[in-house]
Design an enzyme around this catalytic site. Structure first.
Site, PDB file in Angstrom:
ATOM      1  N   VAL A   1       0.908  -1.145   0.000  1.00  0.00           N
ATOM      2  CA  VAL A   1       0.000   0.000   0.000  1.00  0.00           C
ATOM      3  C   VAL A   1       0.951   1.201   0.000  1.00  0.00           C
ATOM      4  O   VAL A   1       1.541   1.538   1.022  1.00  0.00           O
ATOM      5  CB  VAL A   1      -0.937  -0.009   1.229  1.00  0.00           C
ATOM      6  CG1 VAL A   1      -1.810   1.239   1.256  1.00  0.00           C
ATOM      7  CG2 VAL A   1      -1.807  -1.271   1.220  1.00  0.00           C
ATOM      8  N   PRO A   2       1.154   1.812  -1.170  1.00  0.00           N
ATOM      9  CA  PRO A   2       2.317   2.673  -1.408  1.00  0.00           C
ATOM     10  C   PRO A   2       2.267   4.085  -0.807  1.00  0.00           C
ATOM     11  O   PRO A   2       2.231   5.088  -1.519  1.00  0.00           O
ATOM     12  CB  PRO A   2       2.384   2.716  -2.938  1.00  0.00           C
ATOM     13  CG  PRO A   2       0.965   2.591  -3.360  1.00  0.00           C
ATOM     14  CD  PRO A   2       0.339   1.644  -2.368  1.00  0.00           C
ATOM     15  N   CYS A   3       2.345   4.162   0.503  1.00  0.00           N
ATOM     16  CA  CYS A   3       2.350   5.467   1.171  1.00  0.00           C
ATOM     17  C   CYS A   3       3.611   6.262   0.842  1.00  0.00           C
ATOM     18  O   CYS A   3       3.627   7.482   1.007  1.00  0.00           O
ATOM     19  CB  CYS A   3       2.186   5.286   2.676  1.00  0.00           C
ATOM     20  SG  CYS A   3       3.379   4.175   3.434  1.00  0.00           S
ATOM     21  N   HIS A   4       4.641   5.593   0.342  1.00  0.00           N
ATOM     22  CA  HIS A   4       5.878   6.294  -0.035  1.00  0.00           C
ATOM     23  C   HIS A   4       5.673   7.194  -1.257  1.00  0.00           C
ATOM     24  O   HIS A   4       6.513   8.045  -1.527  1.00  0.00           O
ATOM     25  CB  HIS A   4       7.000   5.285  -0.302  1.00  0.00           C
ATOM     26  CG  HIS A   4       6.691   4.291  -1.377  1.00  0.00           C
ATOM     27  ND1 HIS A   4       5.963   3.144  -1.128  1.00  0.00           N
ATOM     28  CD2 HIS A   4       6.996   4.274  -2.687  1.00  0.00           C
ATOM     29  CE1 HIS A   4       5.846   2.455  -2.257  1.00  0.00           C
ATOM     30  NE2 HIS A   4       6.459   3.125  -3.219  1.00  0.00           N
TER      31      HIS A   4
END
Length: 182
Positions: free
Chosen positions: A138-141
């Site tokens: 889950v690409p919070c970056h």
């Protein structure tokens, strides 16, 4: 990627190596509920992870390890794993929207807030982003500050920079993205 909000069950965990350092994978039954980096902000105490399994075998660990290996090798752009994200309805909404940010792109917290229909909630979006329990997948970056600069990342700015540089090196995503339902 699929997600569910069923009641929690027995937790187990394992650790896999990655270019970002060791990643702790946490599962409840056959659902992935956590992916944490070493020294990650908002990382739960290890006692919350359940029994440690010595190898990433069985669901969902074997498949998660395989997909992470493909991602870091540049052969995977979209994850397809059974997820269970535990959080408030607002947090789950933010986490679902994170999965809509295309590979190799970044959005600001403000854009993410607008995307979920809460244009004045960029600060709350930032807090939810920071509590994402399944990093990388889950690409919070992919979320940056209003000026486009790298801002807070639970795994540290060096890891955020490395993940973004890695994704920009991957070919552009082709076709439709498989989106989770949180």
């Amino acid at each position: 990627m699929s997600a569910t909000s069923e009641a929690p069950g027995r937790r187990t965990h394992t650790v896999v190596d990655s270019p970002c350092g060791p990643l702790t994978l946490v599962a409840e039954g056959e659902h992935l509920v956590g992916l944490y980096m070493e020294a990650q902000r908002h990382r739960p105490d290890d006692s919350a992870f359940g029994e440690r399994l010595p190898e990433p075998s069985g669901p969902p660990f074997a498949e998660t390890a395989r997909q992470l290996e493909e991602y870091f090798a540049g052969r995977r752009e979209v994850f397809d794993l059974p997820l269970r994200l535990c959080g408030t309805p607002f947090q789950r909404r933010v986490w679902a929207a994170l999965c809509e940010i295309p590979l190799g792109e970044t959005w600001t917290y403000g854009r993410l807030a607008e995307h979920i229909g809460r244009p004045t909630a960029s600060r709350a979006v930032g807090l939810a982003n920071g509590k994402n329990p399944i990093g990388v997948i889950v690409p919070c970056h992919r979320v940056v500050g209003s000026g486009g600069g790298l801002t807070g990342y639970g795994g540290g700015l060096d890891r955020k920079r490395a993940l973004l540089e890695h994704e920009r090196a991957l070919p552009a995503a082709a076709g439709a993205r498989q989106l989770p339902v949180f």
